[in-house]
Design an enzyme around this catalytic site. Structure first.
Site, PDB file in Angstrom:
ATOM      1  CD  GLN A 163     -11.099 -28.177 -19.829  1.00  0.00           C
ATOM      2  OE1 GLN A 163     -11.916 -27.293 -19.664  1.00  0.00           O
ATOM      3  NE2 GLN A 163      -9.844 -28.060 -19.446  1.00  0.00           N
ATOM      4  CD  GLU A 205      -6.119 -29.403 -24.284  1.00  0.00           C
ATOM      5  OE1 GLU A 205      -6.092 -30.559 -23.807  1.00  0.00           O
ATOM      6  OE2 GLU A 205      -6.053 -28.385 -23.589  1.00  0.00           O
ATOM      7  CG  ASP A 314      -4.778 -26.479 -14.417  1.00  0.00           C
ATOM      8  OD1 ASP A 314      -3.952 -25.554 -14.324  1.00  0.00           O
ATOM      9  OD2 ASP A 314      -5.486 -26.641 -15.425  1.00  0.00           O
ATOM     10  CE  LYS A 339      -2.830 -25.945 -17.744  1.00  0.00           C
ATOM     11  NZ  LYS A 339      -4.264 -25.578 -17.654  1.00  0.00           N
ATOM     12  CB  SER A 369      -6.926 -25.186 -24.845  1.00  0.00           C
ATOM     13  OG  SER A 369      -7.171 -23.896 -24.341  1.00  0.00           O
ATOM     14  CE  LYS A 390      -4.228 -31.737 -19.295  1.00  0.00           C
ATOM     15  NZ  LYS A 390      -5.009 -31.110 -18.206  1.00  0.00           N
TER      16      LYS A 390
END
Length: 430
Positions: A163, A205, A314, A339, A369, A390
């Protein structure tokens, strides 16, 4: 003490043209905070619920009017009157009102909007930057960025399975210089891809999304760009990958289908593939190397290369302290991606970062995203001295907003600012 006097939510659009929630919080003494909630494309099945309307006649079913109504009609009457400085109390009240483990009643997108906006209102009332309000005067570490410059998987319409392919300018003396290095490599990569006759359109992104022969070719073109920009891979800049392997895992067969390469691999073969890449290239971080439910695979991967590569969970951990605690106990991975919308409140986000650090795991604060101009995660990264962030590529305003906020913070901190670079990988023996 300053009471919250008004809370208001509305439906807005994110960077992909999908609806999301914006919340405003007002206090009796003039404090004001606004927060815009992000959303993900590749989502872990254990994430907190992002409430969508499901009405196909509006925004293809992706409207968020239910979440907006939950803020305005259900949560606001309960939170108005709370002390805006009682972040933990506000967050706990909303969790209790929701009454589910995954915030499936009101939606994490409703709850998070209030949580972030309340923090901003509190900081505004005190006249403090958000990072100082959240982290105190010890908040001074600028994060080493993971810059996503080639997109694949569910973030792009190409034949690259992994990804994200990222660069990390660990050799820079300051965040400002790290950003410059990243931008120069990004532009060099565009030149390299263009010279190969490849597409230089960008993905969700902001990274390029060319059709390449293999995942390994993505690595080699980035290395060429690093050299072209005048930097040394493995010294000035390291590589990082978000494999997002849950996206190409065949649960029924228990195999990983690398369709772009025409390969179907067992867990053992996939782990060996990573080990070979790490031996061959200056890769310092791999995210979600195995499926989120393939804990045996994650254990195998950690035992194989976890001493020299950051292994980020994640979808594996979904910013959830229960999941993280289980991973720590089993010796799985050595880092967690943070996140805010995976868990749904600032309090729980900070709890996850604290738990990771106490266990010797690193924490990487991350965007989604589907982003907005909201730059809260930049302040969170500095507030917690997380050490890494990130937040996409060196294009698209929704990504650059976070980098620009970090530049402002570094400027405000002046001589106190710290950029750890390679030291942010404090748990590796590389």
């Amino acid at each position: 003490m300053s009471m919250i006097t008004e809370i208001y939510a509305r439906e807005i659009l994110d960077s992909r043209g999908n609806p999301t929630v914006e919340v405003e919080v007002y206090t009796e003494d003039g404090g004001f905070g606004r927060a815009l909630v992000p959303s993900g494309a590749s989502t872990g099945e254990h994430e907190a619920v992002e409430l969508r309307d499901g009405d196909k006649s509006r925004y293809l079913g992706k409207g968020v009017l239910k979440a907006v109504d939950n803020v305005n009609e259900k949560l606001a009457p309960e939170i108005i009157g709370y002390d805006v400085f009682d972040q933990a109390g506000i967050d706990k009240k909303m969790i209790d009102l929701d009454g589910t483990k995954n915030k499936g009643n009101f939606g994490a997108n409703a709850i998070l909007g209030i949580s972030m906006a309340a923090a901003r209102a509190a900081a505004d009332e005190l006249g403090l930057p958000l990072y100082t309000y959240l982290g105190g005067f010890n908040a001074k570490t600028l994060p080493t960025p993971m810059m996503n410059i080639i997109n694949g998987g569910s973030h792009a319409d190409n034949n690259v399975d992994f990804q994200e392919f990222m660069i990390m300018p660990v050799g820079a003396p300051t965040f400002k210089e790290a950003l410059r290095m990243g931008a120069e490599i990004f532009h060099a990569l565009k030149s390299v891809l263009s010279g190969m006759g490849l597409n230089t359109a960008v993905g969700d992104e902001g990274g390029f999304a060319p059709n390449l022969k293999s995942n390994e070719e993505a690595i080699t073109v980035i290395l060429e760009a690093i050299e072209k920009a005048g930097y040394k891979a493995g010294e000035d800049v390291y590589l990082a990958m978000d494999v997002a392997s849950s996206e190409f895992y065949d649960k029924a067969a228990g195999k990983y289908n690398l369709a772009g390469e025409g390969k179907v691999l067992s867990t053992e073969e996939l782990v060996e593939f990573y080990a070979q890449l790490v031996d061959k290239y200056p890769i310092i971080s791999i995210e979600d190397g195995c499926d989120e439910n393939d804990w045996d695979g994650h254990k195998l991967l950690t035992d194989r290369i976890g001493h020299k590569v950051q292994l980020v969970g994640d979808d594996l951990f979904v910013t959830n302290t229960e999941k993280l605690a289980e991973g720590i106990e089993k010796g799985i991975a050595n880092s967690i991606l943070i996140k805010v919308n995976q868990i749904g409140t600032l309090t729980e986000t900070f709890d996850a970062i604290e738990m990771a650090k106490k266990a010797g795991y690193t924490a990487v604060v991350s965007h989604r995203s589907g982003e907005t101009e909201d730059s809260t995660i930049a302040d969170i990264a500095v507030a917690t001295n997380a050490g890494q962030i990130k937040t996409g590529s060196l294009s698209r305003t929704d990504r650059i907003a976070k980098y620009n906020q970090l530049l402002r913070i570094e400027d405000m901190l002046s001589d106190v600012a710290v950029y750890d670079g390679i030291k942010s990988f404090y748990n590796l023996k590389k």
